[in-house]
Design a protein around this motif. Structure first.
Motif, PDB file in Angstrom:
ATOM      1  N   ALA A 349       0.824  -1.222   0.000  1.00 23.21           N
ATOM      2  CA  ALA A 349       0.000   0.000   0.000  1.00 23.21           C
ATOM      3  C   ALA A 349       0.855   1.267   0.000  1.00 23.21           C
ATOM      4  O   ALA A 349       0.374   2.344  -0.354  1.00 23.21           O
ATOM      5  CB  ALA A 349      -0.913  -0.007   1.216  1.00 23.21           C
ATOM      6  N   GLN A 353      -0.097   5.116  -1.223  1.00 26.13           N
ATOM      7  CA  GLN A 353      -0.427   6.022  -0.124  1.00 26.13           C
ATOM      8  C   GLN A 353       0.489   7.242  -0.132  1.00 26.13           C
ATOM      9  O   GLN A 353       0.049   8.373   0.057  1.00 26.13           O
ATOM     10  CB  GLN A 353      -0.283   5.248   1.192  1.00 26.13           C
ATOM     11  CG  GLN A 353      -1.169   5.770   2.291  1.00 26.13           C
ATOM     12  CD  GLN A 353      -2.608   5.958   1.824  1.00 26.13           C
ATOM     13  OE1 GLN A 353      -3.255   5.001   1.433  1.00 26.13           O
ATOM     14  NE2 GLN A 353      -3.098   7.185   1.847  1.00 26.13           N
ATOM     15  N   LEU A 404      -4.776  -1.106   8.476  1.00 24.61           N
ATOM     16  CA  LEU A 404      -4.804  -0.927   7.017  1.00 24.61           C
ATOM     17  C   LEU A 404      -6.074  -1.549   6.426  1.00 24.61           C
ATOM     18  O   LEU A 404      -6.675  -1.001   5.506  1.00 24.61           O
ATOM     19  CB  LEU A 404      -3.541  -1.529   6.388  1.00 24.61           C
ATOM     20  CG  LEU A 404      -3.384  -1.293   4.880  1.00 24.61           C
ATOM     21  CD1 LEU A 404      -3.373   0.201   4.549  1.00 24.61           C
ATOM     22  CD2 LEU A 404      -2.109  -1.935   4.347  1.00 24.61           C
ATOM     23  N   LYS A 405      -6.475  -2.699   6.986  1.00 23.14           N
ATOM     24  CA  LYS A 405      -7.707  -3.344   6.497  1.00 23.14           C
ATOM     25  C   LYS A 405      -8.903  -2.415   6.676  1.00 23.14           C
ATOM     26  O   LYS A 405      -9.867  -2.461   5.932  1.00 23.14           O
ATOM     27  CB  LYS A 405      -7.940  -4.663   7.243  1.00 23.14           C
ATOM     28  CG  LYS A 405      -6.954  -5.732   6.828  1.00 23.14           C
ATOM     29  CD  LYS A 405      -7.280  -7.074   7.455  1.00 23.14           C
ATOM     30  CE  LYS A 405      -6.098  -8.006   7.222  1.00 23.14           C
ATOM     31  NZ  LYS A 405      -5.766  -8.790   8.390  1.00 23.14           N
ATOM     32  N   ARG A 406      -8.833  -1.572   7.714  1.00 21.67           N
ATOM     33  CA  ARG A 406      -9.926  -0.624   7.958  1.00 21.67           C
ATOM     34  C   ARG A 406      -9.694   0.694   7.230  1.00 21.67           C
ATOM     35  O   ARG A 406     -10.316   1.707   7.534  1.00 21.67           O
ATOM     36  CB  ARG A 406     -10.019  -0.315   9.456  1.00 21.67           C
ATOM     37  CG  ARG A 406     -10.494  -1.461  10.320  1.00 21.67           C
ATOM     38  CD  ARG A 406     -10.902  -0.928  11.699  1.00 21.67           C
ATOM     39  NE  ARG A 406      -9.744  -0.522  12.503  1.00 21.67           N
ATOM     40  CZ  ARG A 406      -9.050  -1.352  13.283  1.00 21.67           C
ATOM     41  NH1 ARG A 406      -9.385  -2.622  13.362  1.00 21.67           N
ATOM     42  NH2 ARG A 406      -8.018  -0.915  13.971  1.00 21.67           N
ATOM     43  N   ASN A 407      -8.695   0.695   6.318  1.00 19.14           N
ATOM     44  CA  ASN A 407      -8.326   1.930   5.615  1.00 19.14           C
ATOM     45  C   ASN A 407      -7.818   3.011   6.574  1.00 19.14           C
ATOM     46  O   ASN A 407      -8.104   4.198   6.420  1.00 19.14           O
ATOM     47  CB  ASN A 407      -9.525   2.461   4.831  1.00 19.14           C
ATOM     48  CG  ASN A 407      -9.109   2.784   3.418  1.00 19.14           C
ATOM     49  OD1 ASN A 407      -7.921   2.680   3.065  1.00 19.14           O
ATOM     50  ND2 ASN A 407     -10.065   3.185   2.595  1.00 19.14           N
ATOM     51  N   SER A 423      -7.920   7.542  10.075  1.00 17.39           N
ATOM     52  CA  SER A 423      -8.241   7.045   8.730  1.00 17.39           C
ATOM     53  C   SER A 423      -7.221   7.618   7.745  1.00 17.39           C
ATOM     54  O   SER A 423      -6.620   8.675   7.988  1.00 17.39           O
ATOM     55  CB  SER A 423      -9.662   7.438   8.347  1.00 17.39           C
ATOM     56  OG  SER A 423      -9.684   8.807   8.084  1.00 17.39           O
ATOM     57  N   LEU A 424      -7.005   6.942   6.634  1.00 13.29           N
ATOM     58  CA  LEU A 424      -5.932   7.324   5.691  1.00 13.29           C
ATOM     59  C   LEU A 424      -6.317   8.521   4.829  1.00 13.29           C
ATOM     60  O   LEU A 424      -6.338   8.445   3.599  1.00 13.29           O
ATOM     61  CB  LEU A 424      -5.582   6.123   4.800  1.00 13.29           C
ATOM     62  CG  LEU A 424      -4.607   5.126   5.413  1.00 13.29           C
ATOM     63  CD1 LEU A 424      -4.549   3.856   4.574  1.00 13.29           C
ATOM     64  CD2 LEU A 424      -3.218   5.743   5.539  1.00 13.29           C
TER      65      LEU A 424
END
Ligand code: HAM
Length: 437
Positions: A349, A353, A404-407, A423-424
């Motif tokens: 990612a 990102q 990361l799975k949850r963004n 959050s990203l």
């Protein structure tokens, strides 16, 4: 055995601050000078780094040190003599003529870049150095002189309080010819006591003797007739009018604290000057003997001398390396952000990102104020966090795991050790970083 490659004497590498250098300092001076150029209505241009030798030899004067001793000239394969530019003014006037800029008068032009003079290197004097250079072409009035000197003072204001403005007039052609003959007559009486350099200049360029650094010459010069007495009425009137305006301007806090000195031995080293000449000289010990940080003057005869119709002009240049000696940057560099992928998912990612963060960063800041956003791939987590801290980061972003799975990601504050899941979203993360740095 191969010998170690060395830089050319009198040249310097400009390394980033991170690696112990001063590139950012250099760049912020250039930006400051460019900003001032813009607010004063100047337009930036660029000329080639080399020109036909004649461009400089004809304009700066065959007998000036800059031409007779200091030019980097060489013959091209085509048999032409070309020279690395030792200054901007002659190249700008050449460009003015080559491009038919007469139709756009008056012009205000700004230039910056490297210049080359074969001088003896010392602190503040290099063989490759850099200037910020300003020219006002096509305005003969004293207002152009005031505009140029005010801009010069404004530039110096950002650097040093211990600077004095030295100013003089060389007068018009008639005044200069009259002074030349009075001066030669005086110097001839002392010819045998003059230095060899000055004896050589006596016929070719006697005014330059006033600039001599030789102690014996200086004693003779102290009693030499003064330029002021040879000025024509027109030149005297012009200079007085200019000084009246200048004294008014000097009430501004932007003018050097060292004040203004009318220095009637100031002649400048280049032949093209007429009327007003000036230098900003620092008394800061840090500067050593190379303490002229900015210099310039009027050159009303140069455009005609180089083959154009007569066009009056005035300008000046400041040496960036000398300004650097007086400069303490106000702003601290902006802390970088490091993304640290903590597992294979984080690694896949990370590039995308980083792209999102970088494009957000770029869209909100101008050059040099942008934050570096980088990825640390290798080493243990602890090592990578240590590396980020060494580079001045206040936060790192840990990428991977359940978050990361949850963004989302973990943002860790390196100053306090605290960390938070976020959050990203570049906006949210950067706001958080700014508020908690
Ligand atoms: P200049 O006095 O030869 O004038 O140079 C201007 C400034 O450039 C100096 O005051 C100094 O700060 C810097 N400088 C000159 N030589 C060196 C060197 N070897 N190393 C480091 N800095 C140096 C001119 O160049 C004129 N073209 C200025 C001008 C523009 N006059 C009218 N328009």
């Amino acid at each position: 055995m191969t010998s170690k490659l060395q830089p050319i004497r009198g040249t310097h590498d400009l390394l980033p601050e991170w690696y112990g250098g001063e590139f950012e300092k250099f760049e912020s001076i250039t930006l400051l000078a460019r900003e001032l150029a813009t607010v004063y209505g100047f337009k930036e241009m660029a000329t080639p780094i080399f020109e036909m030798t004649d461009v400089f030899a004809r304009s700066m004067g065959e007998t000036s040190d800059a031409v007779s001793k200091e030019m980097y000239s060489f013959e091209t394969k085509g048999g032409e003599s070309v020279t690395l530019r030792p200054e901007f003014t002659a190249g700008i006037v050449r460009a003015f003529l080559s491009n038919g800029l007469q139709q756009h008068l008056p012009l205000k032009l700004f230039c910056t870049g490297p210049l080359f003079r074969y001088e003896r290197p010392q602190k503040g004097r290099q063989r490759q150095f850099h200037q910020v250079n300003y020219e006002i072409i096509g305005d003969a009035s004293v207002h152009a002189d005031i505009e140029a000197i005010t801009l010069a003072a404004h530039l110096i204001y950002f650097f040093d309080r211990k600077v004095t403005l030295h100013i003089n007039t060389l007068g018009d052609k008639e005044s200069r010819e009259r002074y030349r003959s009075v001066l030669v007559e005086y110097l001839q009486r002392h010819e045998t006591s003059l230095s060899e350099d000055s004896r050589r200049r006596l016929q070719l360029n006697p005014l330059r003797i006033l600039d001599s650094k030789n102690e014996g010459d200086k004693r003779i010069i102290a009693d030499a007739p003064k330029m002021g007495a040879s000025l024509s009425v027109a030149s005297r009137t012009r200079f007085d009018a200019m000084m009246n305006h200048l004294q008014e301007q000097a009430k501004s806090h932007l003018f050097p604290k060292g004040g203004i000195v009318v220095n009637d031995t100031l002649v400048r080293g280049l032949d093209y000057y007429t009327d007003t000449v000036f230098e900003f000289i620092s008394s800061d010990e840090e500067m050593g003997s190379q303490n002229t940080v900015l210099a310039g003057g009027r050159y009303d005869g140069l455009v005609e001398h180089m083959g154009g119709k007569p066009v009056p002009a005035i300008g000046f240049a400041a040496g960036i390396e000398r300004l650097m000696l007086m400069y303490t940057p106000e702003k601290k560099p902006i802390a970088p952000i490091y993304l640290i992928p903590i597992d294979a998912e984080g690694e896949s990612a990370a590039h995308l990102q980083a792209l999102v963060f970088r494009s957000y960063e770029r869209s909100r800041k101008t050059h040099l104020q942008v934050r570096a956003i980088d990825i640390l791939w290798n080493g243990t987590l602890g090592k990578r966090i240590g590396r980020a801290a060494e580079r001045g980061a206040s936060h790192v972003i840990l990428l991977g795991g359940e978050e990361l799975k949850r963004n989302a990601c973990i943002v860790k504050n390196l100053n306090t050790g605290e960390q938070a899941e976020m959050s990203l979203m570049p906006e949210t993360i950067q706001r958080f970083i700014q508020e908690t740095a």
